[in-house]
Design a protein around this motif. Structure first.
Motif, PDB file in Angstrom:
ATOM      1  N   TYR A 369       8.046  42.741  50.193  1.00 38.91           N
ATOM      2  CA  TYR A 369       8.051  44.147  50.108  1.00 38.91           C
ATOM      3  C   TYR A 369       9.376  44.615  50.918  1.00 38.91           C
ATOM      4  CZ  TYR A 369       6.754  49.116  50.716  1.00 38.91           C
ATOM      5  OH  TYR A 369       7.003  50.366  50.809  1.00 38.91           O
ATOM      6  N   GLU A 370       9.419  44.257  52.148  1.00 39.39           N
ATOM      7  CA  GLU A 370      10.678  44.900  52.877  1.00 39.39           C
ATOM      8  C   GLU A 370      12.023  44.856  52.177  1.00 39.39           C
ATOM      9  OE1 GLU A 370      10.329  47.279  55.157  1.00 39.39           O
ATOM     10  OE2 GLU A 370       8.104  47.169  55.453  1.00 39.39           O
ATOM     11  N   CYS A 372      12.577  44.197  49.070  1.00 42.94           N
ATOM     12  CA  CYS A 372      12.776  44.905  47.725  1.00 42.94           C
ATOM     13  C   CYS A 372      12.964  46.539  48.135  1.00 42.94           C
ATOM     14  CB  CYS A 372      11.600  44.806  46.966  1.00 42.94           C
ATOM     15  SG  CYS A 372      11.216  43.222  46.358  1.00 42.94           S
ATOM     16  N   ARG A 373      12.366  46.942  49.249  1.00 41.31           N
ATOM     17  CA  ARG A 373      12.316  48.477  49.547  1.00 41.31           C
ATOM     18  C   ARG A 373      13.952  48.492  50.024  1.00 41.31           C
ATOM     19  NH1 ARG A 373       9.055  51.353  54.445  1.00 41.31           N
ATOM     20  NH2 ARG A 373      10.269  49.952  55.548  1.00 41.31           N
ATOM     21  N   ARG A 374      14.344  47.793  50.835  1.00 40.27           N
ATOM     22  CA  ARG A 374      15.588  47.933  51.405  1.00 40.27           C
ATOM     23  C   ARG A 374      16.917  47.913  50.231  1.00 40.27           C
ATOM     24  NH1 ARG A 374      18.995  44.083  51.897  1.00 40.27           N
ATOM     25  NH2 ARG A 374      17.379  42.525  52.087  1.00 40.27           N
ATOM     26  N   ALA A 376      16.280  48.533  46.792  1.00 40.66           N
ATOM     27  CA  ALA A 376      15.976  49.730  45.991  1.00 40.66           C
ATOM     28  C   ALA A 376      16.634  50.970  46.657  1.00 40.66           C
ATOM     29  CB  ALA A 376      14.514  50.008  45.868  1.00 40.66           C
ATOM     30  N   LYS A 377      16.601  51.124  47.956  1.00 42.69           N
ATOM     31  CA  LYS A 377      17.334  52.031  48.612  1.00 42.69           C
ATOM     32  C   LYS A 377      18.851  52.033  48.266  1.00 42.69           C
ATOM     33  CE  LYS A 377      17.162  54.805  52.978  1.00 42.69           C
ATOM     34  NZ  LYS A 377      16.530  54.967  54.228  1.00 42.69           N
ATOM     35  N   LEU A 383      11.696  51.205  43.104  1.00 46.24           N
ATOM     36  CA  LEU A 383      11.350  49.767  43.888  1.00 46.24           C
ATOM     37  C   LEU A 383      10.434  48.925  42.730  1.00 46.24           C
ATOM     38  CD1 LEU A 383      10.608  48.387  46.307  1.00 46.24           C
ATOM     39  CD2 LEU A 383       8.606  50.162  46.862  1.00 46.24           C
TER      40      LEU A 383
END
Length: 400
Positions: A369-370, A372-374, A376-377, A383
């Motif tokens: 998750y972390e 993917c979140r990075r 996406a940003k 996301l």
């Protein structure tokens, strides 16, 4: 499943850990670069200890670092790759935490005695890079032999293990024993590295097929060979159709009901319990007595962490008690971590994925998750799109 296994029957030090991994086939160029990037040089040679040929890894430096902040800065500026850097920073933090408890000072002002030498920081960097280069799915260790007798330290003449090493053993629930000689066999750096690198300490190795054996030589000449043995092995699973006993372990379930705890506190508790070793945590909405709304807090834990986690639940929530359901059987899927390269608008990003198998069959693929979140940003995309694309790549990679 590919595993690294440490056998510290003659203790462990930072240079011995790095040497044993080099002897196993760790990437010497990456290790040497890591050591040099923190301001030291590395000499690798062959030595005999008790008629056993071993690798000796000697770091050369006459400099010191003077604070945790300086040491962190050195590591962050080094050549360590992401996974190795994370482990190295964890080992350094473990050392700082131990020193702060021994001296009863804030971690930021902990005095690093012998581990303040830059060569100890290089041992940490080199060992973590070596372990990362071997790409093990899991790292196991047998209990550590710490030696015996007394050792001359900055605190005076003290029994073995020394204060910092003993604090690390205590804080991280690491099993240890005295002997086999009256000498200091476990250094604080060795203890911190094993605490950071090892996934599980086991009384005996599981059923394995050893592919390679490595020996790391220590500085001292002792009555017993001063060697750290490491193995590269495959953990053997029964043949398909033989049942799933190899994927079963025992856990305890902790549970309590609360009706006056805010969502913010519950969210904080979940994070704290997971960081402290909980295997899973959930908060379930419930209707309590007299129709009041509340929550059931449920945590899955190893038996060793049970008391610690129950105490955290009581302290954080004010609960008057925690129920324990002991000796639950848990079937566990075989887990593997890989990295896939995700291309978005011409830019390539690395995403960690977790692959689950049961009895050799692919069960699930989940993107970190972390990561993917990075991404996406950074890429300015949704996301959910990043997660979907990463997991599609993960499924294809897992099938190969």
């Amino acid at each position: 499943m590919f595993a690294l296994l440490f056998d510290p029957s003659a203790g462990a030090a930072g240079d011995m850990i790095m040497a044993s991994l080099l002897d196993l086939g760790a990437d010497e160029k990456r290790v040497r670069k890591a050591v040099e990037s923190v301001g030291c040089t590395l000499e690798v040679s062959r030595q005999e200890k008790g008629h056993i040929s071993a690798t000796r890894a000697q770091v050369i430096s006459d400099r010191r670092y003077h604070s945790l902040e300086e040491a962190v800065s050195i590591l962050k500026s080094s050549s360590l790759q992401e996974k190795a850097l994370k482990k190295a920073l964890a080992a350094l933090d473990i050392l700082a935490e131990a020193e702060s408890r021994v001296h009863d000072v804030p971690k930021s002002r902990a005095h690093f005695h012998e581990v303040g030498a830059l060569d100890a920081l290089a041992d940490i960097a080199g060992s973590c890079e070596a372990a990362s280069s071997l790409k093990a799915d899991r790292i196991l260790s047998r209990p550590i032999s710490v030696g015996g007798g007394y050792v001359q330290s900055a605190h005076g003449l003290l029994p073995v293990p020394g204060p910092a090493a003993l604090e690390i053993l205590r804080a991280h629930n690491i099993p240890w024993m005295g002997g086999p000689v009256d000498d200091e066999l476990l250094t604080p750096t060795g203890a911190a590295l094993l605490a950071a690198l090892v996934d599980e300490f086991v009384p005996r190795f599981p059923l394995i097929q050893a592919e390679r054996v490595g020996y790391g030589a220590g500085k001292k000449d002792l009555a017993t060979p001063n060697l750290l043995r490491a193995l590269k092995a495959r953990i053997v699973s029964p043949t398909r159709g033989a049942g799933m006993d190899h994927q079963k372990d025992r856990v305890v379930q902790l549970e309590t009901n609360v009706d006056d705890v805010t969502g913010e506190v519950l969210g904080h508790l979940i994070e704290e319990l997971m960081q402290a070793g909980a295997l899973d945590v959930s908060v379930i909405p419930a209707v309590m007595k007299k129709g009041r709304s509340g929550n059931v807090i449920r945590a899955i834990s190893s038996h060793e962490d049970m008391s610690k986690l129950a105490g955290m639940i009581v302290r954080e929530t004010g609960s008057l008690g925690v129920r324990v359901f002991p000796s639950l059987h848990r079937f566990v899927a075989e887990r593997e971590e890989r990295t896939v390269d995700l291309n978005l608008a011409g830019v390539t990003y690395s995403v960690a994925i977790k692959i689950s198998r049961m009895d050799g069959s692919l069960v699930n693929v989940k993107a970190e998750y972390e990561d993917c979140r990075r991404i996406a940003k950074e890429a300015g995309v949704p996301l959910r799109m990043v997660i979907k694309k990463a997991e599609e790549l993960g499924w294809r990679a897992a099938d190969k």
